[in-house]
Each structure stands twice: as C-alpha cells, then as structure tokens.
Design a protein around this motif. Structure first.
Motif, short mmCIF file in Angstrom:
data_model
loop_
_atom_site.label_atom_id
_atom_site.label_comp_id
_atom_site.label_asym_id
_atom_site.label_seq_id
_atom_site.Cartn_x
_atom_site.Cartn_y
_atom_site.Cartn_z
N UNK A 98 -62.28 60.28 6.89
CA UNK A 98 -61.33 60.58 5.81
C UNK A 98 -61.40 59.53 4.70
N UNK A 101 -63.03 60.31 1.48
CA UNK A 101 -62.38 61.31 0.62
C UNK A 101 -62.67 61.11 -0.88
N UNK A 102 -62.55 59.87 -1.40
CA UNK A 102 -62.81 59.71 -2.84
C UNK A 102 -64.26 60.04 -3.24
N UNK A 104 -66.20 62.41 -1.40
CA UNK A 104 -66.62 63.72 -0.93
C UNK A 104 -66.33 64.78 -1.98
N UNK A 106 -67.65 68.75 -2.26
CA UNK A 106 -67.35 70.00 -1.58
C UNK A 106 -67.40 69.82 -0.07
N UNK A 108 -68.91 67.13 3.44
CA UNK A 108 -69.35 65.82 3.89
C UNK A 108 -70.88 65.74 3.88
N UNK A 110 -74.65 63.49 4.55
CA UNK A 110 -75.24 62.62 5.58
C UNK A 110 -74.83 61.16 5.37
#
Lengths: 250, 356
Positions: A98, A101-102, A104, A106, A108, A110
């Motif tokens: 998580x 998040x900043x 990502x 659309x 996750x 590799x």
C-alpha cells in the motif's frame, strides 16, 4: 538540511496550538519531540504531514515548499506512521505494498512488488509477509506500518508515538529498527514520544515543547535535568547506567 | 534511500492467483445459480431447453414467454440488485470505517423508498394497481430514480455529518441510521394514511421489495447505473484500502480522503436509490454480502468489491428462487427472506464484536 520547518502557527478554533515552531533535521538524523500531553506534538506532526494546514509558516523538504506540491508528490517525500495501526484481514505484504500508492497508476507493477520485497528483507519481516494483520501482535503491526512508510521511498519519515502501545521488548525492537533504518538509509526522521529515556538513548536531537512553543532543541548530550524539570514541572535527576543516560523523577 | 534489490515474491504471486481463481469460481457459481433459477418455478424446465432458448433456438412458445418475459428479467434484477446493494455496503463500510454500515442499517434504503413512494403518490411518476403481482407501475422511471436519489442523499448527508462529528463511533452512526430509517418509514406511512384501500395495499406490498417488478426498461437503467458505480468503486480500490488502514495513513499516502468518502457515499447511495426505486426495499443484502465476502476473500478491496458483487448477486438470486419455489405457486416477497437471514447475521456481528 532535508527537512526545514519555518515559523509554523496553528490554531484550533480560536485556541492557538502551535506558535512559531521552527527547526531543521538533516539526513540520517533522528529528532525526538517530547513534551507534556496536549502540548501540540501530534498537531505539529500532522502539519508536517500536510494533513493539517498551518495558519502561517512553511515546511520545506529538500528545498521544496510542501504547499506547492500535490498530494501524491507530498506522499513521495514524506511518510507517516500513525500511533495505532488498523487491523484487518489483509496480508502484511498487501499492507506494505500500500505504501506504493503514490506511485501506482492503474495497477501494481513489478517494480512495486520488488520494492516491497526489498523492504521486507531489510526489516527481516519475511516470516510475516503472508500473515494477516488481524493475527499479529502490536509490535509486529508497528513494524509492518514502518515498512509501509519505507516503501513510500520518503526523504522524511514521521512517526507519531510509535511505541506507545507496546511492551518493553517490542518498544526496544521497534526503536532499534527505526534507528537502524534511519542511520543506514539517510532519512530525516521526526518522532514524537513520551518515554524520555528511550529518546535519550535512540535520538540524535531532542526537541522539548511547552505551551505550543519550542522550549529547547538540542543534541542529546546537552540535555540537562533542569531543562526536563522546567518542561514537565517535576524534579528529576539525570544519571547514567552502563553508559546510557537515565532520567529519574525524584 | 536505497535498499538491496528485491525480487518478485513468488509466494505472494501464488496467493494473488488463488484470489483471482476464487473470483472466477464464484462467478461461475453465479452463472450456475442463474441457470437453476431460470429452470425452476411454478413450472420447471430442463436446463438444456433453457440454454437453447437463451441462445435463440426456438423450443416452445410458452418457454420463450416464460424465459424472456418473466424469469430472465427477474434473474437479472436479482443479480443487479444483489451486486449493487452488496458493493454499496462494502464501500460504505470502508469509507465510513464502520463494519455495520450498509444501505439498510444507515437508513439510506428507507429514505430511497420514501422518495420513490413520494414520487409515485405526490408527483405522479407512476400509479397504483390493485393486482399484487405488479402493485405499482412506474411510468416515469427517471423522475422516481431522481426523487429516490435525492431522498437517499439527504439521509447519506446526515449520516456522513454524524460520522464527522462523532468520529470513529460505529454505534452512534448505526443509531443515527435507525433514527433516519424510522423517520423515512414514518414519512412513507404518512403517505399511506392518505391513500385509498387499493393504494394502501399496493404501497404496503411495494415496500416489501419484489424483484418481479422491474421490466426490461427499468432493468436497463438499473444495470447501467449499477455497473458504472461498480467500475468506479473498483478503480478506487486502492483508495479504499488506504482509508481502511486509517485516515491519517491514507492522507500520508496522498489520498484525498474527503473527496473519496464523498464520492463513495454518493455513488453507493445512487446505486441504492435506483435499485430501491425499481424493486423496493430489500434489507440486509448490503450487509451480509460484503461480510460473507470478507470471510471468504479478506478485506483487500481489490478483491473484496468484486467478491461482494458476486456474492450479493448469488445471495439475492438464491433468496428470490427460494421465495418463488418454497410455497409455490404462491410467491413470497424476497425481502422477507433476506431479512429472515439478515437479521440474525446482524445480531451475530453485534454479539461477536464487529471486525472489519
């Protein structure tokens, strides 16, 4: 200096909580903020985190004023570890991921997975990776929260009383982990706490707050008993056991 | 800051594949349930005839009529309403940080029902019939949806406001929901007071919730809005995960918590409103659906939201099929069945201590 705080003021309704707070934290430096309950430590941390908007003053990270940055840009510069981590039916790996998040868009990528894996290895959390948060102890949860913050790749790490709900053993473990990461990876770290002995042991600098203002900010070697007495209003003695500074209320 | 280079975690990838597999299996189960539901009723048909008819091969005139005019719309209504209510519940639970939240427990469903009844009785968006099979005919579905949506948004606004004032207190929020729900039910009763005998019977029947009510046109509107909302929710799964990990943490991850909460609650209410407007109040699917999904697939919203949709669809489909067949040829209102199952589950969650 990585983190520069300049003249922060904050009012809650009409009550002034923070008054002209300024300080700096260099790379790899751990600053502990101490002071009586309700003095504005958490408010200060939330202002740094841009969760609260200060009335005046600015926060600079790496020379950039936070008020000029977007939410996700702020998140790439500063990471925050809350006092208590929420428990849910989520694996530690997902909770740590998580932190990406900043970054990502659309889905996750590799790189995100590799980054999370690297932090898990660095914090030696491999055995927890696929366990669920609601099956973890307080100390384990706190380490997962720290890992999540590190995966954010921040320049500044903010921790709000990271050990307040932990037992002695877990307090030591979590603080050692923080100290190790901060020194090893050069992040500027600000940590609020109540345990003055731990602060003296693990922090580089200690900032005392009193009545919403900075009372003193100094290297830990310069902390004196009179300083502590004035902040908390009780007599204390400052001694040493096996080379570690110890504060004893008398 | 630099860490040693990490590797792609094989065990985690396997774990994720299992979740994907679970979603696929659940979806197949939903399709299977739909096929069963199409084949049973006051007259049962062979599954192969059902498939043939669905594929456009003519088997018999009656079968065509039964499938396309009666059972298929009802099956689709069950799936859409079940999925919509369950996903709305899952989103509300996440953005309000309240495991007991759902369209029904927060009084939003009752508000939508009041709005729909108001539009029919006062604004003339529909009319009452005496036949119990189709008690209310809605001639202006747009207006009904609109009024139901406005009413549910007012209720949502009240709930969100209370959530802001009394932060982190699930019990207060649910009590507020009880109050709002009662207020709206009282409003509906007030309308009933002025209705004649036939209308009264119709409204009472209508508030039960019945999936047979929606025709193809209503289904189209319901499905389009629900599907759009689901897409929006799924796209926001990471935001909901961030909020689940605590508001402070979410903010530090760059999430605009207020906006995400506002949009989540608004669209969850919209989905609820459009469903309630066309099929009446169906309680507890929005609560049990997400909770069953949480048990089976965990709290990760990337999977939970889709899982809730599918499980909600299966639940309502199963309840509706049971309602049609248990006392056949009599048809029970499906909402009675969902409440029979839902209320004990709600109590169980209360007693056990709710965990998100």
């Amino acid at each position: 200096m990585i983190l520069k705080v300049k003249g922060i003021n904050f009012k809650y309704k009409s009550r002034s909580v923070l008054k002209d707070v300024s300080f700096e934290v260099g790379p790899g430096e751990l600053l502990a903020i101490l002071g009586p309950n309700g003095v504005g430590k958490t408010t200060l941390l939330r202002c740094l985190n841009a969760a609260l908007k200060p009335e005046g003053g600015s926060v600079f990270v790496d020379g950039k004023d936070l008020s000029d940055l977007s939410r996700s840009e702020i998140a790439k510069n500063l990471a925050y570890v809350a006092q208590r981590a929420e428990q849910g039916r989520l694996t530690a790996f997902d909770a740590i991921l998580l932190g990406r998040k900043p970054y990502i868009g659309w889905r996750v990528g590799e790189d995100d997975l590799k980054k999370a894996d690297a932090v898990i290895r660095a914090l030696k959390l491999e055995s927890l990776s696929l366990r669920f948060l609601d099956e973890m102890s307080g100390g384990e949860l706190q380490k997962v929260s720290i890992a999540r913050a590190l995966v954010q790749d921040p320049k500044v790490l903010l921790l709000d009383e990271p050990t307040s709900s932990l037992d002695l053993k877990n307090q030591q473990e979590v603080l050692r982990t923080i100290r190790h990461i901060v020194s090893g990876h050069g992040m500027s770290t600000v940590m609020t706490m109540h345990d003055i002995n731990s602060a003296l042991r693990f922090a580089d600098k200690i900032l005392f707050m009193k009545d919403g203002k900075i009372f003193s900010a100094s290297e830990r070697a310069r902390i004196s008993a009179s300083m502590i007495e004035e902040v908390y209003g009780i007599p204390v003695e400052l001694g040493e056991i096996k080379g570690y500074p110890v504060v004893l209320p008398v | 800051m630099h860490f040693e280079k990490g590797e792609i975690p094989v065990d985690y990838i396997k774990y994720i594949s299992r979740k994907n597999a679970f979603i696929i299996v659940a979806f197949l189960l939903l399709c299977f349930s739909a096929a069963i539901s199409l084949s049973v009723g006051s007259v049962s048909y062979m599954l192969k005839d059902i498939f043939k008819t669905l594929l456009g091969v003519h088997v018999s005139k009656t079968l065509d009529a039964v499938i396309f005019n009666i059972r298929l719309p009802q099956v689709i209504a069950a799936i859409v309403a079940g999925a919509g209510l369950a996903v709305a519940g899952a989103v509300m639970q996440s953005v309000l940080g309240n495991p007991l939240a759902s369209p029904f427990t927060l009084g939003i469903a009752q508000a939508a029902a009041f709005g729909a009844a108001f539009s029919v009785m006062v604004l003339g968006a529909g009319f009452m019939r005496s036949s119990t099979a189709d008690a209310v005919a809605i001639v202006r579905p747009g207006l009904t949806t609109m009024v139901a949506f406005i009413a549910s948004m007012v209720a949502t606004g009240a709930v969100v406001l209370i959530a802001q004032v009394r932060r982190g207190s699930p019990d207060v929020m649910i009590l507020a929901g009880v109050a709002i729900g009662s207020l709206c039910s009282a409003g509906t009763m007030f309308l009933q007071y002025f209705a004649d005998d036939t209308q009264l019977a119709s409204i009472v029947f209508w508030t039960f919730g019945d999936l047979a009510r929606a025709g193809w046109k209503e289904l189209g509107i319901m499905a389009a809005i629900t599907f759009s909302c689901i897409c929006f929710f799924v796209a926001n799964a990471w935001n909901y995960n961030a909020i689940d990990s605590g508001e402070e943490t979410a903010i530090s991850l760059g999430v605009n918590v207020r906006l995400v909460r506002f949009m989540g609650m608004s669209l969850a209410s919209l989905a609820t409103a459009v469903i309630i407007a066309f099929v009446g109040v169906i309680g507890f699917v929005g609560l049990i659906g997400p909770h069953m999904a949480r048990r089976l697939i965990g709290d990760d919203n990337r999977y939970l939201l889709l899982g809730s949709c599918i499980i909600g669809g299966i639940l309502l489909l199963a309840a509706d099929t049971a309602a049609r067949t248990m006392l056949a040829p009599r048809v029970l209102p499906v909402a009675v069945l969902t409440s029979f199952v839902g209320a004990p589950v709600f109590l169980y969650l209360l007693v056990k201590g709710y965990r998100r």
